[in-house]
Design an enzyme around this catalytic site. Structure first.
Site, PDB file in Angstrom:
ATOM      1  N   ASP A  98     -13.766  -1.345  -8.058  1.00  0.00           N
ATOM      2  CA  ASP A  98     -14.206  -0.006  -7.680  1.00  0.00           C
ATOM      3  C   ASP A  98     -15.117   0.533  -8.772  1.00  0.00           C
ATOM      4  OD1 ASP A  98     -12.522   0.699  -9.740  1.00  0.00           O
ATOM      5  OD2 ASP A  98     -11.027   1.645  -8.476  1.00  0.00           O
ATOM      6  N   SER A  99     -15.728   1.684  -8.532  1.00  0.00           N
ATOM      7  CA  SER A  99     -16.756   2.176  -9.442  1.00  0.00           C
ATOM      8  C   SER A  99     -16.226   3.060 -10.561  1.00  0.00           C
ATOM      9  CB  SER A  99     -17.787   2.979  -8.653  1.00  0.00           C
ATOM     10  OG  SER A  99     -17.199   4.190  -8.173  1.00  0.00           O
ATOM     11  N   GLY A 100     -14.987   3.531 -10.419  1.00  0.00           N
ATOM     12  CA  GLY A 100     -14.447   4.523 -11.345  1.00  0.00           C
ATOM     13  C   GLY A 100     -14.494   5.928 -10.790  1.00  0.00           C
ATOM     14  N   GLY A 101     -15.184   6.109  -9.668  1.00  0.00           N
ATOM     15  CA  GLY A 101     -15.326   7.441  -9.095  1.00  0.00           C
ATOM     16  C   GLY A 101     -14.017   8.076  -8.687  1.00  0.00           C
ATOM     17  N   PHE A 102     -13.128   7.287  -8.072  1.00  0.00           N
ATOM     18  CA  PHE A 102     -11.846   7.839  -7.632  1.00  0.00           C
ATOM     19  C   PHE A 102     -10.995   8.243  -8.825  1.00  0.00           C
ATOM     20  CE2 PHE A 102      -7.370   7.479  -6.500  1.00  0.00           C
ATOM     21  CZ  PHE A 102      -7.311   8.277  -5.368  1.00  0.00           C
TER      22      PHE A 102
ATOM     23  N   ASP B 122     -19.677   6.976  -7.066  1.00  0.00           N
ATOM     24  CA  ASP B 122     -19.777   8.092  -6.132  1.00  0.00           C
ATOM     25  C   ASP B 122     -18.839   9.203  -6.557  1.00  0.00           C
ATOM     26  OD1 ASP B 122     -17.406   6.676  -5.571  1.00  0.00           O
ATOM     27  OD2 ASP B 122     -17.374   7.381  -3.506  1.00  0.00           O
TER      28      ASP B 122
ATOM     29  N   GLN C 298     -19.781   8.962   2.332  1.00  0.00           N
ATOM     30  CA  GLN C 298     -18.961  10.137   2.073  1.00  0.00           C
ATOM     31  C   GLN C 298     -19.293  11.221   3.110  1.00  0.00           C
ATOM     32  OE1 GLN C 298     -16.434  10.494   0.182  1.00  0.00           O
ATOM     33  NE2 GLN C 298     -16.557   8.884  -1.375  1.00  0.00           N
TER      34      GLN C 298
ATOM     35  N   GLY D 169     -13.441   8.504   0.607  1.00  0.00           N
ATOM     36  CA  GLY D 169     -13.054   9.892   0.814  1.00  0.00           C
ATOM     37  C   GLY D 169     -12.045  10.118   1.915  1.00  0.00           C
TER      38      GLY D 169
ATOM     39  N   ASP E  94      -7.972  -2.011   1.300  1.00  0.00           N
ATOM     40  CA  ASP E  94      -7.151  -2.102   0.100  1.00  0.00           C
ATOM     41  C   ASP E  94      -6.250  -0.882   0.057  1.00  0.00           C
ATOM     42  OD1 ASP E  94      -7.856  -0.212  -2.562  1.00  0.00           O
ATOM     43  OD2 ASP E  94      -9.341  -0.169  -0.971  1.00  0.00           O
TER      44      ASP E  94
ATOM     45  N   CYS F 103      10.551 -13.375   8.240  1.00  0.00           N
ATOM     46  CA  CYS F 103       9.577 -13.494   7.151  1.00  0.00           C
ATOM     47  C   CYS F 103       9.804 -14.789   6.366  1.00  0.00           C
ATOM     48  CB  CYS F 103       9.694 -12.291   6.218  1.00  0.00           C
ATOM     49  SG  CYS F 103       8.543 -12.341   4.816  1.00  0.00           S
TER      50      CYS F 103
ATOM     51  N   CYS G 295       8.391 -15.266   3.218  1.00  0.00           N
ATOM     52  CA  CYS G 295       8.065 -15.070   1.797  1.00  0.00           C
ATOM     53  C   CYS G 295       9.210 -15.569   0.915  1.00  0.00           C
ATOM     54  CB  CYS G 295       7.770 -13.597   1.517  1.00  0.00           C
ATOM     55  SG  CYS G 295       9.243 -12.548   1.335  1.00  0.00           S
TER      56      CYS G 295
ATOM     57  N   CYS H  59      12.476 -13.537   1.086  1.00  0.00           N
ATOM     58  CA  CYS H  59      13.261 -13.654   2.320  1.00  0.00           C
ATOM     59  C   CYS H  59      13.750 -15.065   2.596  1.00  0.00           C
ATOM     60  CB  CYS H  59      12.429 -13.182   3.520  1.00  0.00           C
ATOM     61  SG  CYS H  59      12.114 -11.404   3.556  1.00  0.00           S
TER      62      CYS H  59
ATOM     63  N   HIS I  39       7.396  -9.564  -1.250  1.00  0.00           N
ATOM     64  CA  HIS I  39       7.614  -9.404   0.191  1.00  0.00           C
ATOM     65  C   HIS I  39       6.563  -8.504   0.834  1.00  0.00           C
ATOM     66  CE1 HIS I  39       9.409  -8.721   4.091  1.00  0.00           C
ATOM     67  NE2 HIS I  39       9.179  -7.434   3.877  1.00  0.00           N
TER      68      HIS I  39
END
Length: 390
Positions: A92-96, A146, A195, A222, A272, A310, A312, A315, A354
């Site tokens: 990510d860009s760091g904006g969040f 952004d 955005q 956003g 994500d 499951c 995994c 499980c 899991h």
């Protein structure tokens, strides 16, 4: 390098099946990307990520800039060698993260001034610096810097005027990111971010201008920033399918299993979210048949695994076979409940394995359904199973 091949589409929705080729490998879409903020997906060995089928993971530009610092990562030739993950990485860009600092940051046309949450140092993050950091990280997908438009500030819902100002700033920053990315001769792919807050016409304006800039891929940002769920669903229904069909579409920070299936039906290729890992650390488990809170007393003596269907490690153990005749290798709900109550670190580790396995297998099922032309039936079964309860 980025190439995107559109393999098939669903005639009853906007869903599509694709293949994304990046410098460090091929990603089959739709895909969920585990979040590795500090260069690791919390509580999971890289080998386990491979075993559960993770194709691409995230890294966090802001936090990796803070710690360990660019000099350390650069000495390893980038993030892949540093964290020993040799498949694709998106940063990510760091904006969040800047947005989440609240009163600790000051936004201007040039960039964002803020105090480091690590040591209090005065720092300045600009579109150019974000591109420089991500070039050192050598992530396969780089996100533009952004401004993450908030749903509300100090209890006041963001107005259309405020959302427009934020959106237009992000567009100007997108152009600066694109110019710096080219100057650096970064061999990877830069995504633009749509955005516009909760206003469809602003989303359309942002989208149109970003498309004119001809990014290799696009994200919808956003959302999941505190807005009511119906607003998130409304913007998700409106925006992704309007992006170019021949390029990948990424819905940032979303979400629940239901959100992923819904997003796929709206034309999203990439997702994500910290939810599967963060919830795991709080004893909240996702299963085919609904959500399970392992700390509840009713699990104290329950011999069943988290999810009987499951495969995994939590499980079904290393054999990958759930409820085999003559016993099983997996762990019981009673055991996980005990670990949670005792504060043992194995509890969140198993829960994280899991939850991530569940999310990744859900997307495997979605891709298979799209390949078979059966997404509608798959979605109907998915919702019926989730509503059944554990």
């Amino acid at each position: 390098m980025l190439t995107f091949e559109l393999l098939t589409t669903d005639p009853a929705s906007h869903a599509r099946r694709g293949r994304l080729t990046l410098n460090h490998g091929v990603v089959e879409t739709p895909i969920f990307m585990p979040v590795g903020t500090y260069g690791t997906v919390k509580g999971v060995m890289p080998r386990s990520l491979h075993e559960m089928g993770a194709q691409i993971i995230l890294g966090n530009t802001f936090h990796l800039w803070m710690r360990p610092g660019l000099d350390v990562v650069q000495s390893f030739g980038g993030l892949h060698a540093f964290e020993q993950w040799h498949k694709p990485i998106l940063t990510d860009s760091g904006g969040f993260q800047v947005w989440s600092l609240g009163e600790m940051r000051k936004i201007s046309e040039e960039g964002v001034k803020f105090a480091s949450p690590v040591n209090g140092d005065k720092l300045f993050l600009t579109p150019e610096i974000s591109m420089q950091i991500q070039t050192v990280l050598n992530s396969d997908i780089v996100m533009q810097f952004d401004e993450c438009t908030p749903y509300e500030t100090k209890g006041q819902i963001t107005t259309e005027r405020e959302a427009r100002q934020s959106m237009e700033l992000s567009l100007r920053w997108a152009r600066r990111c694109q110019a710096e990315f080219a100057r650096l001769q970064n061999p990877n792919a830069l995504f633009g971010i749509v955005q516009g807050g909760m206003f469809e016409h602003l989303r359309d304006e942002s989208l149109q201008q970003l498309v004119e800039m001809d990014f290799p891929g696009y994200a919808v940002g956003g959302v999941s920033v505190g807005e009511p769920k119906e607003d998130m669903l409304r913007i998700t229904a409106h925006t992704p399918h309007r992006l170019p069909a021949h390029k990948p579409r990424y819905l940032m920070g979303v979400g629940t299993p239901e959100d992923l299936v819904y997003g796929v039906q709206q034309g999203v290729d990439m997702f994500d979210c910290v939810m599967p890992t963060r919830n795991a650390r709080n004893g909240h488990l996702f299963t085919r048949f609904g959500d399970l809170k392992i700390r509840n007393a009713r699990h104290k003596t329950d011999p069943r695994p988290i999810d009987e269907t499951c495969t995994c490690y939590a499980c079904a153990g290393s054999s990958g076979v759930a409820w085999a005749d003559g016993g099983r290798e997996g762990f019981s709900r009673a055991y996980l409940h005990h670990l949670e109550r005792c504060g043992e670190m194995l509890a969140p580790m198993l829960a994280t394995v899991h939850n991530l396995h569940y999310y990744l297998q859900l997307m495997t099922g979605v891709r298979g359904a799209l390949d078979a032309g059966q997404l509608g039936a798959f979605a109907a079964r998915f919702h019926a199973d989730r509503a059944r309860g554990v």
